[in-house]
Scaffold this active site. Structure first.
Site, PDB file in Angstrom:
ATOM      1  N   HIS A 515      59.154  28.920  20.076  1.00 44.16           N
ATOM      2  CA  HIS A 515      59.503  27.765  20.911  1.00 44.16           C
ATOM      3  C   HIS A 515      58.441  27.530  21.975  1.00 44.16           C
ATOM      4  CE1 HIS A 515      60.833  30.145  24.447  1.00 44.16           C
ATOM      5  NE2 HIS A 515      61.268  31.019  23.548  1.00 44.16           N
ATOM      6  N   CYS A 534      62.084  36.363  21.414  1.00 42.28           N
ATOM      7  CA  CYS A 534      61.520  35.203  20.726  1.00 42.28           C
ATOM      8  C   CYS A 534      60.049  35.033  21.104  1.00 42.28           C
ATOM      9  CB  CYS A 534      62.317  33.948  21.056  1.00 42.28           C
ATOM     10  SG  CYS A 534      63.944  33.919  20.266  1.00 42.28           S
TER      11      CYS A 534
END
Length: 655
Positions: A515, A534
């Protein structure tokens, strides 16, 4: 089938031994047959005048024939009368019976010491011999053992792959090979054949899947599990006499992180070690351009040995830390993942002090990690090397783009896996995981309740579908604890969203994804391990363009425009207009995403090293070094101190 146990003293290998007829009994039966025949023909023969004249000679001849017939009833005598070729073929045929008998647990353990892979290899061996009608595979015509000799040669060179040659029972194989003769028992021939097959299969499994399963060492590593027809591979190798080629083809052949190139560097380091190692550098002070020290001579020799300095471009007798040395040190620092300053810093001196043997061990471990990778990838793929903090896009075996990334903290590591990218979301919202909401956000909310509104967080009554929004001003946060925190917190799309403008989904049980992030400052930090697992991408819109350009519908300008419009819509929402919604784009073309953990690799012909940020080098080296380890239990990640940095609230909570 019956079970067979190959004992060390070659004792009775059959679980149900066949009864044996004694020599005395066979002799008696033979003479009875001769006597019956003799009595039957006696009257007819004696009636002949010729026989009456030569009676003694004829009787002697009959006796000789009878004795010869008797001897033919003895297997060992028949074996001696056969030709050498026939005798070898008979021995091999006799060996098919013990080869058809199922291995018991004890014998299977001797052939395949590693328990976690034993059942697979036993099944492969059974398939191999069933397809051969249980005939020996490694002994040729007239007892030719050229195939075994070739196998021994191949296995003896396994050290070039970073393997321990003692894993393949070479000494036992050589011993059994040297004692093979026509006098060998069928059980011994079968044992030698099985051992050769087992040694090949163990080596092949190491080439194909690695020596250990990383998923059994640490749960944050995806287990190695992809099928391969090893029995067919072995049969074709024997038929075409290309054992080495059949094993080499099992190795990874991708161009992204070259196995062959790293293997060559491994061999080069081993040769350097045999020559006495790298030149020692005993410097306990920092040096910079203009410094004058006798230790500069040592430093130059070391930089020349590692290929960072050309001997022809420096004065070896000079003790001055000049620009040539500065450039060479910068090259060394870049290859070792250090801060590139050109100065001989404490960090650089620490790297120089690492023994060559440890670097050899580190390269061998990373060869193993490359063997853990799948062998097939789609033409377009994304490669993320966690210790390097880098993401690369490859298309048709060519790198087309690269960017910096932020990965998980040491106590919240990014998982190591391979999956398929399925969806890109522009202007994503972010539902905060309960663990982050309770353990990290709640203390901040108690201290600064207005942070929720300032960072555009929304609070829902519960996690149930359709749960209503809650007026956060009505919540007494001081009464909320980890035990009664039932709220769901979500962050609206926009420029304050922790996921930024784009999110890349490749569904996996770790719930890990790529992301954007509004905390761009972290990309200028050398060691970028700050996320909750992440991967944050420095240039996500560019990545989205590369992954979507094959659709022909999403240009780079359109992607930028769409996200900018969302920001404007978000501002309009504050004035009462319609809220923006995330735009989900499904990918029809498969794009592989691989997160790696390589602390040694080759790029443009040069060997690079990275810091072991998660401590996996120590953990996995210990597991691989264990002799014939049957089952390595998962090792939980030990909590490590949080990194401290000047972060915004948004970057602190970024996933």
């Amino acid at each position: 089938m019956q079970e067979i146990n190959h004992s060390d003293n070659n004792a009775d290998r059959y679980s149900s031994p066949q009864p044996r007829v004694s020599f005395k009994e066979k002799l008696k039966q033979g003479w009875q047959s001769v006597y019956t025949w003799f009595v039957h023909w006696k009257k007819i023969i004696l009636a002949s005048p010729f026989v009456q004249k030569h009676q003694k000679g004829i009787l002697a001849g009959i006796a000789v024939v009878g004795v010869f017939a008797l001897l033919l009833t003895i297997p060992s005598v028949r074996q001696l009368l056969r030709s050498r070729t026939d005798r070898w073929e008979a021995l091999k045929e006799d060996a098919s019976k013990p080869l058809s008998i199922t291995l018991n647990n004890e014998t299977a353990r001797r052939y395949f010491p590693q328990e976690f892979r034993r059942n697979i290899l036993v099944a492969v061996m059974d398939t191999f011999y069933t397809n051969r009608m249980y005939l020996p595979a490694w002994v040729g015509e007239k007892g030719n053992t050229a195939l075994i000799d070739s196998l021994v040669t191949v296995l003896s060179q396994s050290g070039q792959e970073g393997f321990d040659t003692t894993s393949y029972q070479l000494d036992t194989l050589r011993k059994l090979r040297s004692t093979l003769t026509l006098k060998s028992k069928p059980e011994d021939v079968a044992h030698l054949d099985r051992l050769a097959t087992a040694s090949y299969l163990v080596y092949a499994s190491h080439m194909l899947w690695g020596r250990v399963d990383p998923g059994k060492i640490d749960t944050m590593w995806q287990s190695v599990s992809y099928p391969y027809a090893l029995s067919k591979n072995l049969q074709e190798a024997l038929e075409e006499n290309h054992l080495q080629a059949s094993l080499t083809q099992l190795l990874p052949s991708n161009q992204y992180y070259s196995y062959e190139a790293l293997k060559q560097k491994f061999v080069d380091l081993c040769i350097q070690e045999q020559k006495g190692g790298w030149p020692a550098v005993t410097i306990n002070q920092s040096l910079h351009k203009g410094s004058n020290s006798a230790a500069v001579k040592q430093l130059k020799q070391r930089l020349i040995a590692e290929g960072d300095l050309e001997a022809s471009k420096t004065n070896l007798a000079s003790t001055v830390y000049d620009q040539t040395v500065v450039d060479a040190v910068k090259s060394y620092q870049a290859r070792y993942g250090l801060q590139v300053t050109g100065n001989l810093t404490k960090e650089t001196r620490t790297a120089l002090a690492v023994p060559l043997k440890k670097r050899i061990q580190q390269v061998a471990l990373n060869l193993e990690r490359l063997r853990w990778l799948p062998r097939q990838y789609p033409s377009e793929s994304v490669w993320i090397n966690i210790p390097e903090f880098s993401l690369r896009v490859w298309d048709q075996d060519k790198q087309v783009w690269e960017t910096r990334i932020v990965v998980g903290k040491p106590n919240k590591p990014t998982p190591i896996l391979t999956d398929t990218l399925e969806q890109i979301i522009l202007n994503p919202d972010w539902v905060i995981p309960q663990s982050i909401a309770v353990n990290e956000m709640l203390p901040q909310i108690r201290q600064t309740p207005e942070m929720l509104e300032e960072n555009e967080f929304e609070v829902y009554e519960s996690w149930k579908k359709g749960a209503p929004l809650v007026d956060v001003s009505m919540i007494d946060w001081d009464t909320i604890s980890t035990d009664n925190f039932t709220y769901k917190i979500a962050q609206k799309p926009g420029d304050k969203n922790a996921l930024g403008k784009v999110k890349f989904l490749f569904p996996n049980h770790y719930d890990t994804y790529l992301h954007d992030t509004p905390a761009k400052g972290l990309f200028n930090v050398k060691d970028r391990a700050y996320s909750h697992g992440c991967v944050r991408v420095e240039n996500p819109l560019k990545l989205a363009y590369y992954l979507l350009k094959s659709t022909g519908k999403w240009t780079e300008e359109k992607i930028i425009e769409q996200t900018q419009l969302a920001m404007l819509d978000n501002e309009a929402e504050d004035e009462g207009d319609t809220a923006i919604t995330p735009e989900k784009i499904d990918l029809k073309k498969p794009i592989a995403v691989t997160t790696l953990y390589l602390t040694a690799f080759v790029r443009q012909g040069r060997l690079y090293f990275c810091p072991d940020i998660y401590g996996y080098d120590v953990m996995q080296t210990a597991a691989i070094s264990l002799p014939a380890k049957s089952m390595i239990p998962p090792i939980a990640n030990k909590p490590q101190p949080e990194k401290k940095s000047n972060l915004s609230l948004t970057s602190l909570f970024s996933h």
